[in-house]
Design an enzyme around this catalytic site. Structure first.
Site, PDB file in Angstrom:
ATOM      1  N   GLU A  10     -11.630  -9.254 -34.650  1.00 32.38           N
ATOM      2  CA  GLU A  10     -12.067 -10.538 -35.209  1.00 32.38           C
ATOM      3  C   GLU A  10     -13.532 -10.684 -34.829  1.00 32.38           C
ATOM      4  O   GLU A  10     -13.856 -10.878 -33.657  1.00 32.38           O
ATOM      5  CB  GLU A  10     -11.225 -11.678 -34.627  1.00 32.38           C
ATOM      6  CG  GLU A  10      -9.817 -11.611 -35.127  1.00 32.38           C
ATOM      7  CD  GLU A  10      -8.976 -12.812 -34.738  1.00 32.38           C
ATOM      8  OE1 GLU A  10      -9.503 -13.734 -34.109  1.00 32.38           O
ATOM      9  OE2 GLU A  10      -7.792 -12.802 -35.077  1.00 32.38           O
ATOM     10  N   CYS A  66     -16.942 -18.839 -34.705  1.00 28.47           N
ATOM     11  CA  CYS A  66     -16.992 -17.741 -35.677  1.00 28.47           C
ATOM     12  C   CYS A  66     -16.816 -18.241 -37.098  1.00 28.47           C
ATOM     13  O   CYS A  66     -17.393 -17.691 -38.029  1.00 28.47           O
ATOM     14  CB  CYS A  66     -15.942 -16.700 -35.337  1.00 28.47           C
ATOM     15  SG  CYS A  66     -14.292 -17.387 -35.265  1.00 28.47           S
ATOM     16  N   GLU A  84     -26.151 -13.994 -37.815  1.00 33.09           N
ATOM     17  CA  GLU A  84     -25.321 -14.993 -37.141  1.00 33.09           C
ATOM     18  C   GLU A  84     -26.098 -15.542 -35.945  1.00 33.09           C
ATOM     19  O   GLU A  84     -26.384 -14.819 -35.000  1.00 33.09           O
ATOM     20  CB  GLU A  84     -24.009 -14.348 -36.660  1.00 33.09           C
ATOM     21  CG  GLU A  84     -23.039 -15.350 -36.106  1.00 33.09           C
ATOM     22  CD  GLU A  84     -21.781 -14.716 -35.497  1.00 33.09           C
ATOM     23  OE1 GLU A  84     -21.907 -13.706 -34.782  1.00 33.09           O
ATOM     24  OE2 GLU A  84     -20.690 -15.241 -35.744  1.00 33.09           O
ATOM     25  N   LYS A 108      -9.326  -8.460 -20.620  1.00 32.63           N
ATOM     26  CA  LYS A 108     -10.690  -8.438 -20.069  1.00 32.63           C
ATOM     27  C   LYS A 108     -11.438  -9.627 -20.681  1.00 32.63           C
ATOM     28  O   LYS A 108     -11.870  -9.587 -21.825  1.00 32.63           O
ATOM     29  CB  LYS A 108     -11.377  -7.111 -20.455  1.00 32.63           C
ATOM     30  CG  LYS A 108     -12.432  -6.616 -19.490  1.00 32.63           C
ATOM     31  CD  LYS A 108     -13.614  -7.532 -19.292  1.00 32.63           C
ATOM     32  CE  LYS A 108     -14.653  -7.421 -20.395  1.00 32.63           C
ATOM     33  NZ  LYS A 108     -15.667  -8.501 -20.304  1.00 32.63           N
TER      34      LYS A 108
HETATM   35  P1  NAD Z   1     -19.428  -9.718 -27.494  1.00 26.90           P
HETATM   36  O1  NAD Z   1     -19.032  -8.743 -28.540  1.00 26.90           O
HETATM   37  O2  NAD Z   1     -20.780  -9.579 -26.881  1.00 26.90           O
HETATM   38  O3  NAD Z   1     -18.393  -9.695 -26.287  1.00 26.90           O
HETATM   39  C1  NAD Z   1     -17.026  -9.891 -26.473  1.00 26.90           C
HETATM   40  C2  NAD Z   1     -16.272  -9.168 -25.384  1.00 26.90           C
HETATM   41  O4  NAD Z   1     -16.479  -7.765 -25.528  1.00 26.90           O
HETATM   42  C3  NAD Z   1     -16.686  -9.533 -23.967  1.00 26.90           C
HETATM   43  O5  NAD Z   1     -15.532  -9.654 -23.166  1.00 26.90           O
HETATM   44  C4  NAD Z   1     -17.518  -8.343 -23.548  1.00 26.90           C
HETATM   45  O6  NAD Z   1     -17.519  -8.117 -22.161  1.00 26.90           O
HETATM   46  C5  NAD Z   1     -16.786  -7.217 -24.256  1.00 26.90           C
HETATM   47  N1  NAD Z   1     -17.576  -5.987 -24.445  1.00 26.90           N
HETATM   48  C6  NAD Z   1     -18.927  -5.865 -24.573  1.00 26.90           C
HETATM   49  N2  NAD Z   1     -19.242  -4.561 -24.713  1.00 26.90           N
HETATM   50  C7  NAD Z   1     -18.099  -3.850 -24.682  1.00 26.90           C
HETATM   51  C8  NAD Z   1     -17.793  -2.459 -24.782  1.00 26.90           C
HETATM   52  N3  NAD Z   1     -18.740  -1.533 -24.943  1.00 26.90           N
HETATM   53  N4  NAD Z   1     -16.495  -2.086 -24.722  1.00 26.90           N
HETATM   54  C9  NAD Z   1     -15.517  -3.009 -24.578  1.00 26.90           C
HETATM   55  N5  NAD Z   1     -15.749  -4.328 -24.450  1.00 26.90           N
HETATM   56  C10 NAD Z   1     -17.028  -4.749 -24.517  1.00 26.90           C
HETATM   57  O7  NAD Z   1     -19.248 -11.153 -28.154  1.00 26.90           O
HETATM   58  P2  NAD Z   1     -19.635 -12.557 -27.527  1.00 26.90           P
HETATM   59  O8  NAD Z   1     -21.125 -12.685 -27.571  1.00 26.90           O
HETATM   60  O9  NAD Z   1     -18.907 -12.723 -26.235  1.00 26.90           O
HETATM   61  O10 NAD Z   1     -18.960 -13.568 -28.580  1.00 26.90           O
HETATM   62  C11 NAD Z   1     -19.577 -14.052 -29.713  1.00 26.90           C
HETATM   63  C12 NAD Z   1     -19.160 -13.253 -30.946  1.00 26.90           C
HETATM   64  O11 NAD Z   1     -17.741 -13.335 -31.113  1.00 26.90           O
HETATM   65  C13 NAD Z   1     -19.743 -13.821 -32.225  1.00 26.90           C
HETATM   66  O12 NAD Z   1     -20.168 -12.769 -33.057  1.00 26.90           O
HETATM   67  C14 NAD Z   1     -18.553 -14.530 -32.859  1.00 26.90           C
HETATM   68  O13 NAD Z   1     -18.625 -14.712 -34.257  1.00 26.90           O
HETATM   69  C15 NAD Z   1     -17.430 -13.644 -32.471  1.00 26.90           C
HETATM   70  N6  NAD Z   1     -16.154 -14.363 -32.588  1.00 26.90           N
HETATM   71  C16 NAD Z   1     -15.302 -14.052 -33.616  1.00 26.90           C
HETATM   72  C17 NAD Z   1     -14.103 -14.744 -33.774  1.00 26.90           C
HETATM   73  C18 NAD Z   1     -13.163 -14.440 -34.907  1.00 26.90           C
HETATM   74  O14 NAD Z   1     -12.029 -14.868 -34.839  1.00 26.90           O
HETATM   75  N7  NAD Z   1     -13.581 -13.727 -35.935  1.00 26.90           N
HETATM   76  C19 NAD Z   1     -13.776 -15.743 -32.855  1.00 26.90           C
HETATM   77  C20 NAD Z   1     -14.660 -16.036 -31.828  1.00 26.90           C
HETATM   78  C21 NAD Z   1     -15.843 -15.327 -31.699  1.00 26.90           C
END
Ligand code: NAD
Length: 505
Positions: A266, A300, A399, A191
């Site tokens: 992550e 991240c 963040e 997804k």
């Molecule tokens: P997000 O958590 O808003 O969304 C990530 C994914 O989760 C999307 O595909 C979204 O549709 C899905 N999602 C949202 N609600 C959900 C639910 N209730 N159930 C299942 N899936 C759901 O994150 P974002 O804004 O897309 O990305 C940015 C974040 O990702 C930042 O916090 C960043 O630090 C983190 N990140 C971490 C790493 C790492 O390796 N640690 C790498 C890249 C990004």
């Protein structure tokens, strides 16, 4: 024609299909609309204009995809390591062959500068190669001798897994999660993030053209609260590999609890870069600048908290401010651009709100802190440095996920360590010092899953990747990835006719 104009033309050729056909789901080897027939609009962060209509998947689509992944699993899991290795290398070759297309589509969809996206596409291929080579040994285990028995362990893929990815460098990140799952023998329902759905559809298409059997890898687009949620709740999905925000991770944990879902998270970071006066200050500045202002700061592992020894704080932050002000903000396809537009107006609004907050909290905006009127009028912001900050401020704790750096002075090693660890996060930490003994003392106590000394984030794929505290659960990379996607099974064989208790006398 300039290289930039040429890039704009090339991008159009790659985007045409998305404009015409939209982005469909991929289930059991077929591109399909959402069962409801609904779509959502994907816009470009460059000009906020329509890019594609995307299938808006929901629980019914996830169910279809999970069933396809379940049906494909028995055959996929028994494929020999040798064949699996070959197939994953074929996928890597196919990614390389279409790297330009991937890079251009990713740039337009996410706003990330082409100079970084061309490398990200190739890194995606490298991820496949790395796990391809590990595939033949994925099932291997240990032999453990006891006086009366030999134990041997082996690993088995857990089954169909769900992969949920965010919008920052979505192509590269998806390969980092999906390649090990395939190498382990799992089948997949992916997804992708709703803000950046385009390259996920290219990736699965590439994999299937390279010979991946139908149903092994399925993609369902849609919003987190419906498609994402349904995936985490589906009984046929045995584990969820998630990259995204901590608060989403906590929802996923709760959603997956009734089906005892295994999770790998992550999550976010507020990563310190600690600069001691004895370090090579030119290199430290290069690295600090690279780690917060590349990839639009939407990274991240970005070094978003700059902790500087007080004796050099003014001089060092002045240098960073001067250099940051020179970083080119512009159209992501302009080869000179370093910072492109942020992913979406919603995210831009969040980042801009921290500029106001910095002033309210009493910090100084040493450079940047403004919206930029960039080409196309999209979500451009300036590379920003906050000084006169302390670690208790929200600009130091939250963040921001943009090209925004907060600089805080420290008096000595003890204070540097205390400040570095005073955060809910623990993803990465960067340490700059010429003192080897100090670096050993500090790295022993820094609360971060990944620590780089006298270096920016340079990845070695066999090394573990992941965070402590609220930055994650589990590790990716090398064999650590297989620990998540596989179950370890122990078999014990008696080697003597040992005494078995007789319960009936
Ligand atoms: P997000 O958590 O808003 O969304 C990530 C994914 O989760 C999307 O595909 C979204 O549709 C899905 N999602 C949202 N609600 C959900 C639910 N209730 N159930 C299942 N899936 C759901 O994150 P974002 O804004 O897309 O990305 C940015 C974040 O990702 C930042 O916090 C960043 O630090 C983190 N990140 C971490 C790493 C790492 O390796 N640690 C790498 C890249 C990004």
């Amino acid at each position: 024609m300039s290289k930039f104009e040429e890039n704009l033309k090339t991008a159009e050729t790659y985007l045409e299909r998305f404009r015409k056909e939209g982005v469909l789901n991929r289930i059991n080897g077929e591109s399909v609309a959402a069962i409801s027939g609904e779509t959502f609009e994907s816009i470009s962060p460059i000009d906020l204009k329509h890019l594609a209509d995307v299938a808006k998947g929901g629980a019914a689509d996830i169910d279809r995809a999970a069933k396809a992944a379940k049906a494909a699993f028995p055959e996929w899991k028994v494929m020999s390591g040798k064949d699996r290795k070959k197939l994953l290398h074929n996928i890597a070759d196919a990614i390389v062959a279409r790297a330009e297309e991937i890079a251009f589509v990713e740039s337009i969809d996410t706003g990330q500068a082409i100079r970084f996206m061309s490398k990200a596409a190739l890194r995606g291929a490298e991820n496949f190669r790395f796990f391809a080579d590990l595939a033949p040994g994925a099932r291997d285990g240990k032999t453990l001798h006891a006086p009366n028995q030999i134990n041997f362990t082996s690993r088995r893929p857990v089954g169909p897994v769900g992969i949920i990815t965010p919008w920052n460098t979505p192509f590269m990140l998806s390969t980092w999660k999906i390649a090990p799952a395939l190498a382990a023998g799992c089948t997949i329902v992916h997804k992708p993030a709703e803000f950046s759905p385009l390259t996920a559809s290219l990736l699965v298409e590439i994999a299937e053209e390279a010979g991946l059997p139908k149903g092994v890898w399925n993609v369902v687009n849609g919003f987190g609260e419906d498609a994402g949620k349904a995936l985490t709740e589906h009984p046929d999905i045995k584990a969820i590999g998630f990259v995204g925000e901590g608060k989403t991770g906590s929802m996923i944990m709760a959603q997956g609890a009734p089906t005892l879902k295994r999770v790998h998270f992550e999550l976010g970071g507020k990563n310190p870069v600690i600069v001691f006066a004895d370090s090579d200050l030119e290199r430290a500045a290069d690295a600090a600048i690279f780690m917060i202002y590349s990839l639009n700061g939407e990274r991240c592992t970005g070094s978003s908290r700059l902790l500087v020894e007080a004796s050099i704080y003014d001089e060092f932050t002045a240098k960073i401010a001067k250099r940051a002000a020179k970083i080119k903000v512009g159209h992501p396809l302009d080869p000179d651009t370093i910072i492109g537009p942020l992913i979406h107006p919603i995210h831009e609004k969040k980042v801009l709100s921290y500029f106001d907050l910095a002033k309210e909290e009493g910090a100084t905006i040493a450079t940047g802190g403004t919206k930029v009127d960039g080409p196309g009028g999209g979500c451009y912001v300036s590379p920003t440095l906050f000084t006169n900050a302390n670690n208790a401020m929200r600009i130091s704790q939250e963040e921001i996920f943009g090209p925004v750096l907060t600089a805080i002075p420290f008096a000595d090693e003890a204070e540097a360590l205390a400040l570095a660890n005073d955060t809910e996060y623990g993803l990465a930490a960067y340490l700059w010092t010429a003192d080897l003994t100090r670096s050993l003392r500090m790295t022993d106590q820094l609360e971060a899953g990944m620590i780089w000394v006298n270096s920016e984030n340079t990845r070695h794929l066999p090394a573990p990747f992941g965070g402590v505290k609220n930055s994650g659960i589990g590790r990716d990379g090398g064999d650590w990835s297989f620990d998540f996607y596989m179950d370890t099974v122990n078999t014990a064989i008696a080697t003597t006719a040992h005494k078995i208790p007789k319960l009936d006398g």
